[in-house]
Design a protein around this motif. Sequence first.
Motif, short mmCIF file in Angstrom:
data_model
loop_
_atom_site.label_atom_id
_atom_site.label_comp_id
_atom_site.label_asym_id
_atom_site.label_seq_id
_atom_site.Cartn_x
_atom_site.Cartn_y
_atom_site.Cartn_z
N THR B 98 0.82 -1.20 0.00
CA THR B 98 0.00 0.00 0.00
C THR B 98 0.86 1.26 0.00
N SER B 99 2.07 1.15 0.54
CA SER B 99 2.84 2.37 0.78
C SER B 99 3.83 2.71 -0.32
N TYR B 308 -15.77 -4.93 -6.39
CA TYR B 308 -15.76 -3.77 -5.51
C TYR B 308 -16.01 -4.20 -4.08
N GLU B 312 -17.95 0.66 -0.94
CA GLU B 312 -17.36 1.46 -2.01
C GLU B 312 -18.31 1.54 -3.21
N ARG B 315 -21.03 3.92 -2.63
CA ARG B 315 -20.57 5.31 -2.73
C ARG B 315 -20.48 5.78 -4.17
N ARG B 346 -7.18 -0.72 3.52
CA ARG B 346 -6.19 0.30 3.24
C ARG B 346 -5.56 0.06 1.86
N ASN B 347 -5.26 -1.19 1.58
CA ASN B 347 -4.63 -1.52 0.30
C ASN B 347 -5.53 -1.16 -0.88
N GLN B 348 -6.83 -1.10 -0.64
CA GLN B 348 -7.75 -0.74 -1.73
C GLN B 348 -8.15 0.72 -1.67
N GLY B 349 -7.50 1.48 -0.81
CA GLY B 349 -7.82 2.89 -0.71
C GLY B 349 -9.13 3.15 0.01
N LEU B 350 -9.52 2.23 0.89
CA LEU B 350 -10.84 2.36 1.53
C LEU B 350 -10.73 2.68 3.01
N GLU B 351 -9.54 3.10 3.44
CA GLU B 351 -9.29 3.20 4.87
C GLU B 351 -10.10 4.30 5.55
N ARG B 352 -10.66 5.18 4.78
CA ARG B 352 -11.37 6.30 5.42
C ARG B 352 -12.85 6.32 5.06
N GLU B 356 -15.78 8.84 6.67
CA GLU B 356 -16.37 9.86 5.81
C GLU B 356 -17.88 9.69 5.69
N GLU B 371 -3.78 4.35 12.36
CA GLU B 371 -3.38 3.51 11.24
C GLU B 371 -2.64 2.24 11.66
#
Lengths: 424, 441, 582
Positions: B98-99, B308, B312, B315, B346-352, B356, B371
């Motif tokens: 992820t990083s 998906y 997500e 959304r 997190r790896n899929q960009g869904l950590e927040r 939200e 985190e």
Amino acid sequence: MAIESDVLVIGGGLAGLSSAISAAREGADVRLVTYKQSTLRQASGLIDVLGYTPDGEGPLTDPYSAIPELPDEHPYRLLGEDTVREAMSMFDEVVDTYRGGHTDTNALLPTYGGTVKPTARYPDGAAAGLASDDRDLLLVGFEAMPDFDAPHVAAHLEAAGVPFDVRGETIQFPGDLQDDAKVTRYAKLLEKNGPVEVRGRERGARDALVERLNPLIEDEKRVGLPAVLGDADAAGVRAALEAELGVEVFEVPATPPSLPGVRLEDRLFEAFDEAGGNFESGNPVVSFDGQNRVETVYVDKQSARIPYSADQFVLATGGLVGKGVESDREHVYEPIFDCHVEHSEDRYDWFDEAVFGDHPFAGFGVDPDTELRPLDSGGSPEFENLRAAGSVLGGHDFAAEKSGSGVSIATGYHAGRLAAQEAQ
Amino acid sequence: MSDARDPTQFDPVVPNTGEEYEPLEVFPDDEDFDLRPGADSCYKCSTCDTNCPVAEVDDDFPGPKFQGPEQWRLKQTDDDYEIDPSISECSNCLRCDTSCPSGVNLAQMHNTARGEYVDNQMSKLSVKYIRNRILANYRTSAYFASMFPRTANFFMNFGPVRWAMEKVLHVPSEREFPEFATQTFRQWWSERGGAKVHSDDKKIAYFHGCYSNYNTPEVAKALVRIYEHFGYEVMVPPQKCSGTPMFANGMLDDARRHAETNVEELTAAIEEGADVVASCTSCSMALRNEYPELFDIDGIDDLAAHTYDAVEYLRIHTDVRQELEAAEVSGELEEEFAYHAPCHARNQGLERQAIELFRDLDGVAVEDVGESCSGISGTYGWKSEKYEKSMEIGSEMFEHMEESEGTTGMTECPTCASQMEHGTGYEVRHPLELIEAALID
Amino acid sequence: MASTPHVVVIGGGSTGIGIARDLAMRDLDVTLVEQGNLTHGTTGRMHGLLHSGGRYAVSDQASAKECIQENRVLRDIASHCVEMTGGMFVKRPEDSEEYFQKKLDGCRECDIPAEVISGEEARKREPHLAKDIDKAIAVPDGAIDPFRLVVANAASAEQHGARIETHSPVTDLLIEDGEVVGVEVEHKSGPGIRVHGTEGGTEEIRADYVVNASGAWAGQIGDMADVDIEVRPSKGVMTIMNIRQVDTVINRCRPKGDADIVVPHETTAILGTTDEEVEDPEDYPEEQWEVDLMIDTLKELVPMLDEARTIRSFWGVRPLYEPPDVGSEDPTDITRDFFLLDHEERDDLPGMTSIVGGKFTTYRLMAEKISDHVCEQFGIERECRTADEPLPGSEDFSVLRDYMEEFGLRSPVGRRSVERLGSRADEVLTTDDPNPVICECEGVTRAEVQDAIEQSGSDLNAVRIRTRASMGNCQGGMCVHRLASELHEANVDGETFDETVAREAWDELLQERWKGQRHALWGQQLSQAMLNYALHATTQNRDNDPADGEPIDFAAFDAGADASGEPGGADVAADGGERDGY
């Protein structure tokens, strides 16, 4: 249907976060998307504004007074001195763990390479190490950590003419850690005073370190260590060490991976969260819709393209290191919007023969107008609602000037503020 | 797998029954799984290392940069190179992947190294291997347990049994086995008569995974109700384990067998016009990231592109954000939640996205506990030799949960949830349950 | 003449060092002088191919036969320098069938084991070969590390009593009564400049015989005695890929042409090459078209090269020679054979022989012939033993060890170290002190670096060629400062290197790493170069190192909030917002 916001910031480094925070403080609904983690984790965590002029004059004592003399295309010139100052004030407000805001004058800090460098803001944890402070200094490194060789750094600092005596000592970190232990391991052990084995007995790592440091200290009133003194609670680790040792303790800003950079990144995300911003990471923006305006950008998730719409966009994807500017054998380009990047057609003109020569590649990036909108080859804005900030901007060699973080904060602040104002 | 198409038949693969197990060539065609681009892209910044939760608590683990691009590059000079045994300490949290600012496919590099290690260097008769294989094939155990859920719930957590498991299989007795539901989701689904909403253009195929089926059918039911609320026809194709626990244990052959069924069934649904959604973030990540990275199966890229996370998808395709802003939660879930973002989210960009989404929802507060990694990483924390490490990694999350206002946890990942419960005693809910509470009476 | 003849060998490349070892093993008194590091010239600038002889099997069968013979010898005596990768001559559809047959026949005529394999089989062995490869001839090509080989030869020569002086260019030949009686060298060493064991200054080294093995520089040595040696230096580019795209040497099967070989070398692959005659072996253009040609032509054999990362390019100069009467126009037509020029016979100048031409794979054989010739001058008959006695490091050893148990190293790091060190591994790697990895790209630990410093003194470039430290993908970005720190206060024979010595060696290595990297500055390597530049210039401020420049007025800079009399510390920065109204 797309995921929507007033302002969409692309990029989660110092420039992206500065612009996102600045836009959110203006009251806009801001979303930040970032591909992976930024180059902030590779940087020392020092905030340089300007250390040397493009002609190599320096170290400068006052970074601001040199701004009017900079070349026209320099980002600071486009912004003007006042904007740079406002941006630094925002930084000071947001990041309360940094110092240097009490004066316009640059500070000189020792580096892990044994030189000193001019910088405008420095973490609390580095403050006691100022090279412009004339108290004697003891540096202590760890055997298994070849990045910071304290005797070498000390000898080099001496050769640099620092106004104090400096000694370097090397010790073994308590607990017989593996030689390839990561900086986060040291940080965690020190932060938790975690158990390590010393001569067959279990001890707290921090207590055991204090015992090894104590006999090394002679008359010095300050002791510098590699930047591994804690992660989330660096201040706590430092305070504990200072209390036990009876001297001031500081970290020497680090080589990658850099915990000071990590801490700054964490603090900025926290501040953005507090300001009500939304963010997500892990996937790249790969394409967009729009002619004169950017309407929607698409984030790639394993060939699924997720649309994000906004009124205003900020491009803060970094330079060559952060991959906001890319190249092949013939071209240098900005990969998302294909904004114009000025460069010679001959790649052998991109560099200088000398390792620290005047490298054109260091200045690769988009050239913006005074509103920070990237310009096409004809000098007109590529898009009316796209602004750029940070290392994606050309016109300056941040490495030689020591201006990288200052340019990121100043252009980020400005781009974010303008984007928010326009969106409302 | 000829009967895989029969939706009523649920067909688990039992370890070592009828199938002779031998290490197969994992990647018969080298070209398709070339790791060179990963090694080429690494520029040694070590950002990955600063994200590794294992290296932070254990200096025997040399970190993801070494395990991935460095080891790969160094061992090119000879076919006889051994993978450093430390690869088995990697928890497969994928935070390195992820990083990485250079986009190195660290997950793929680690998965392949681990597969190579298990195939070539790990004794197939060792207790660890057998234990790992049982853990990796959770679905099989769950299948049997769910036949007699009450007995299983008692038996699996029964002292003497756990003592024996600890001694024989090195499964830590501190862990509590998850409770099996008295009725699986699929039993509920077929009793209900399948989908209640039918639509030609709004269809989703639900990949529920093992956990929502056997242990937390309430999450799966919430998903069905929410999607039907938004006018979607829900399909529940036959399916097997996503493979995540198998990747994590280097058992890529097992994973491939399961993947083959999943790809076949889900691409059939995609052909009927559906997108695939999963409620477990490890499952969605397996389908969209790991499958195409590790296997070459017909339709696998198509599946990845159409998969998906369930929230997500809402959304992107529905007014869920607006509806939630207007909604209110009362009753059982009118709570403050301590939210933990699973590493695989997190790896899929869904950590927040949970933070939200629920920011403006009346009646609840959701606080991000930071985190840090929960430390369980699927089967990782289920091994005696890793238990302490797993709890040490998790300690930061436990602290943050305790510092937060809420006393109920929230996460998308079932194994993170069990770790959260284990470490704090909090009850843990899934975001879908909260959406259900807000939008559906 | 003393009872033991003293021979001076000029040139520390493979030929010179081979001669030094051979003569020393025959109990002659030998001094070798080299203007730079060992392998400073052509030897350090080659693609590392251990020829099977296949490349010469059509055009030059005598050379081909020597190659396969020496190939077998080196596998034996230099096993820690050689990787038997195997090689292939691959034929694309447009390449001539007739030539393919000639190549195959040629190999067989020269006793080179050769096997025709189908395109499919070739791709099975090398999956990244182009899909339209017709077929290939498999031959026993290999890869060899020229640095390691030369260093091992030097160590052996020293063990047999030879004196090796690096960084000691010959400034003149000593000629008395029409006879060469020695050389004058300038030791670019000693305290003050750099430290290489011997004090700086000029030294006259008298000798009973001088062997000029200075390769492309042979003519310049000849000039000192007014003898004409027409070396025709020809440059060739080699482009290094970050990782191996192939594990076998891949040759294009066609008569001749540029860009026709890929050699897997250690962790990398090397693309070669061009062949262009140049005037001066020290000063010739390194051109972009040459690098582009490597990629654009060789991608016809290995398509992925087009997108792959190159980390640098370097050029070598072949010391080609042909007798004055041949007169080839094209350097590719000049023979790769070597010539022994006895200046007594040729120029009426006794006391010196020059050796020119030749190739790396047959260096030992050349050395044997020269040594025979030298011994002949003194009427000595002693057997050459260089083909039988393993080089230091290549005595029986096993790379299969329990690295964690024995050396505390991760298996790939341990394995790489042992591959490099051969039988010296135990001696070098066994330590009770922490032994962290200094160069992560190549897996080089502190113990190995310290061992190299012991051998080569303060020259970090010499440390580099011994260990491969800084030769990986970051090209020293992350480790050059670590190497400088290893050098600082390192103790070699009772002498320690101070900060100034370390700083100069550091600068020199930075510049050396930059030199080759400039030819790889696009895509990923440009990103890497910018990162390196940022680390070295921004984070370390090495481009404005105050130790090198004007003194700084420290008092003019911020001495901290407390010192300026303002209220202390963090609070000041925290409420900086008072300055303007948000």
